[in-house]
Design a protein around this motif. Structure first.
Motif, short mmCIF file in Angstrom:
data_model
loop_
_atom_site.label_atom_id
_atom_site.label_comp_id
_atom_site.label_asym_id
_atom_site.label_seq_id
_atom_site.Cartn_x
_atom_site.Cartn_y
_atom_site.Cartn_z
N ILE A 133 0.84 -1.20 0.00
CA ILE A 133 0.00 0.00 0.00
C ILE A 133 0.87 1.25 0.00
CG2 ILE A 133 -1.84 1.22 1.21
CD1 ILE A 133 -2.48 -1.49 2.60
N ASP A 134 0.65 2.11 -0.97
CA ASP A 134 1.35 3.39 -1.08
C ASP A 134 0.64 4.39 -0.18
OD1 ASP A 134 2.41 5.83 -1.75
OD2 ASP A 134 2.28 5.55 -3.91
N THR A 135 1.14 4.57 1.03
CA THR A 135 0.45 5.42 2.00
C THR A 135 0.64 6.91 1.73
OG1 THR A 135 2.33 5.19 3.53
CG2 THR A 135 0.48 3.68 3.80
N ASP A 136 1.52 7.26 0.79
CA ASP A 136 1.60 8.65 0.35
C ASP A 136 0.43 9.02 -0.54
OD1 ASP A 136 3.82 9.51 1.70
OD2 ASP A 136 5.22 9.18 0.04
N TYR A 230 12.03 7.54 4.01
CA TYR A 230 10.81 6.75 3.95
C TYR A 230 11.14 5.28 4.16
CZ TYR A 230 9.08 11.04 1.90
OH TYR A 230 8.76 12.35 1.68
N GLY A 231 10.26 4.61 4.87
CA GLY A 231 10.44 3.19 5.15
C GLY A 231 9.15 2.43 4.93
N THR A 232 9.17 1.15 5.33
CA THR A 232 8.04 0.26 5.10
C THR A 232 7.54 -0.30 6.42
OG1 THR A 232 8.88 -0.37 2.92
CG2 THR A 232 7.32 -1.88 3.95
N VAL A 233 6.23 -0.29 6.59
CA VAL A 233 5.59 -0.95 7.72
C VAL A 233 5.30 -2.39 7.31
CG1 VAL A 233 3.62 -0.97 9.29
CG2 VAL A 233 4.56 1.22 8.47
N LEU A 234 5.82 -3.34 8.04
CA LEU A 234 5.61 -4.76 7.77
C LEU A 234 4.56 -5.27 8.75
CD1 LEU A 234 9.36 -5.78 7.44
CD2 LEU A 234 7.77 -5.19 5.59
N LEU A 235 3.34 -5.44 8.26
CA LEU A 235 2.24 -5.82 9.14
C LEU A 235 2.28 -7.30 9.44
CD1 LEU A 235 -0.41 -4.97 10.56
CD2 LEU A 235 -1.60 -5.61 8.46
N THR A 259 7.62 6.60 7.09
CA THR A 259 7.22 5.45 6.27
C THR A 259 6.27 5.94 5.18
OG1 THR A 259 5.25 4.85 7.56
CG2 THR A 259 7.36 3.94 8.28
N ASN A 260 6.28 5.25 4.06
CA ASN A 260 5.34 5.57 2.98
C ASN A 260 4.78 4.31 2.31
OD1 ASN A 260 7.56 4.69 1.56
ND2 ASN A 260 7.53 6.36 0.07
N GLU A 261 4.90 3.17 3.00
CA GLU A 261 4.39 1.92 2.43
C GLU A 261 4.03 0.97 3.56
OE1 GLU A 261 5.87 -1.23 -0.97
OE2 GLU A 261 7.26 -0.76 0.66
N ILE A 262 2.95 0.22 3.36
CA ILE A 262 2.59 -0.89 4.25
C ILE A 262 2.60 -2.16 3.42
CG2 ILE A 262 0.81 -1.94 5.68
CD1 ILE A 262 -0.21 0.87 6.32
N VAL A 263 3.29 -3.18 3.91
CA VAL A 263 3.26 -4.50 3.28
C VAL A 263 2.50 -5.42 4.21
CG1 VAL A 263 4.61 -6.49 2.53
CG2 VAL A 263 5.41 -4.16 2.02
N ALA A 264 1.38 -5.94 3.71
CA ALA A 264 0.55 -6.90 4.45
C ALA A 264 0.56 -8.20 3.66
CB ALA A 264 -0.86 -6.37 4.62
N ARG A 265 1.09 -9.25 4.24
CA ARG A 265 1.29 -10.49 3.48
C ARG A 265 0.10 -11.44 3.53
NH1 ARG A 265 6.42 -9.36 5.67
NH2 ARG A 265 8.02 -9.11 4.04
N ASN A 266 -0.81 -11.23 4.47
CA ASN A 266 -1.92 -12.18 4.59
C ASN A 266 -3.16 -11.47 5.11
OD1 ASN A 266 -3.62 -14.36 4.93
ND2 ASN A 266 -2.56 -15.18 6.71
N ARG A 267 -4.03 -11.09 4.16
CA ARG A 267 -5.30 -10.45 4.52
C ARG A 267 -6.45 -11.20 3.85
NH1 ARG A 267 -5.04 -9.18 8.70
NH2 ARG A 267 -7.01 -8.05 8.51
#
Length: 402
Positions: A133-136, A230-235, A259-267
């Motif tokens: 997800i591009d949170t910007d 900018y970094g990544t949130v690893l959910l 941060t400007n990105e969220i990576v969610a691997r299992n939703r």
């Protein structure tokens, strides 16, 4: 049956089957603690372990909210020197016979190679969605009450009981979720430094309302290299009991500094998040198979769930690997309950046990399977009737592997 003294050698053979990379000590310790030795199998060639498998004693949520006993098939591996010799088949044979003897109507697994398990009657029954997800660029629309949710950072260990209480209340709301048995509360907290790469240790935020915990999110943060801002949130996971708490947790994750990105691997495929965002394309969603399910006892399994519309249908079931399931079964049921018994009546639908496994949790429609030629309609109208009844208003979803 595996003996405790054999576990290290047994697990070493499993690691070889998956490429030979040793697992962190923290993970090894947890898997040993969770091992049910009377449900674990090994195949030996002399004094060498050449095949491994086990079966946890899960209870899995099914449509209607019941928790049904299920064997959680796990740690299946064959040493590279012993492939194509029937080792896997012999282990699957013994294991399914055991599962039947234990009185568990379902068996479930996650497949490292999905094409392997269809021949043993497992069908892909759930999907998981990965998101970047591009949170910007993506904005959230917040429901009423979100601003009243209190968010509090907590150490993951200290928040464990509060998070588990929320998770326990969520289990029966979505098919395929697993009741967390004793010891499994440690799984979401695994955080071996060797697994982090360049990310932070695991972090936890709690959502609170009226003095009680109503949601949580666990995550880590991976900074960008070269001191980029900018970094990544690893959910890791996120659960909540109310829409307001759920949205508040996602807003927190979207707004984390630097941060400007969220990576969610299992939703879940129907995650409410996709309705909160203003641009789902910039969430870069990708779907893949997750839980593969097998009906070990067709009658007991089909009677254990409810059906979202009245159904009265006779299945002609093919099951070469577990022949006790083969033949005709009459399923009658509705939203209040169901029965499934042997019958000599003419069949309405013909399919294999694999298709029943795929359709069982409501995530794969019988109509879709029929379109692929894997379900045959023998009575006009039966396919639509059964497909509607087997559906689920909530997509099935496996929250974590095993």
């Amino acid at each position: 049956m595996l003996r405790p003294a054999e576990w290290d050698q047994w697990y070493g053979s499993l690691e070889l089957a998956f490429g030979g990379m040793p697992e962190p000590a923290e993970e090894l310790a947890l898997w040993r603690e969770l091992t049910l030795f009377d449900r674990w199998l090994g195949t030996w060639d002399g004094d060498e372990v050449v095949g491994t498998t086990g079966a946890f004693d899960f209870r899995i949520a099914v449509p209607g909210g019941a928790l049904v006993p299920a064997a959680g098939v796990t740690m299946v591996g064959v040493r590279p020197t012993h492939r194509r010799r029937g080792v896997l088949r012999s282990m699957m044979r013994r294991q399914l016979d055991d599962v039947r003897a234990w009185g568990e109507p379902l068996a479930a697994l996650t497949a490292s190679e999905p094409d392997i398990y269809g021949r043993f009657g497992y069908g892909p029954a759930t999907h998981q969605v990965r998101a970047h997800i591009d949170t910007d660029r993506v904005r959230l629309s917040m429901p009423d009450g979100a601003d009243g949710v209190r968010l509090r950072l907590s150490k993951p260990e200290e928040a464990r009981d509060a998070c588990e209480a929320v998770y326990a209340r969520r289990v029966t709301a979505r098919p395929a979720m697993l009741e967390r048995r004793p010891g499994w509360e440690a799984l979401p907290l695994l955080d071996a430094p060797s697994r982090r790469g360049d990310a932070s240790p695991l972090q936890c935020v709690l959502a609170e309302a009226d003095g009680r915990t109503v949601g949580y999110a666990r995550y880590s943060v991976r900074p960008r290299p070269d001191d980029a801002p900018y970094g990544t949130v690893l959910l890791r996971d996120v659960e909540a009991l109310t829409p307001a708490a759920y949205a508040a947790l996602w807003r927190f994750l979207f707004d984390l500094d630097l941060t400007n990105e969220i990576v969610a691997r299992n939703r879940p495929s129907d995650d409410p998040l996709w309705q909160l965002v203003d641009d789902v394309r910039r969430c870069r969603l990708a779907s893949e198979d997750s839980l593969h399910l097998r009906l070990v006892e067709v009658g007991a399994a089909l009677a254990a769930r409810t059906y979202q519309a009245p159904v009265d249908v006779v299945f002609e079931v093919e099951d070469a690997f577990c022949p006790w399931n083969a033949g005709r079964w009459r399923l009658t049921g509705d939203t209040k309950g169901a029965s499934c018994e042997r019958t000599e009546d003419p069949a309405d639908l013909a399919l294999s046990v694999r298709e029943l496994g795929s359709a069982y949790l409501g995530g794969v429609s019988l109509i879709s399977l029929a379109g692929a030629g894997r379900v045959r309609e023998l009575r006009e109208g039966a396919l639509h009737e059964a497909s509607v009844a087997f559906g689920s208003p909530v997509a099935p979803w496996l929250p974590h592997g095993f």
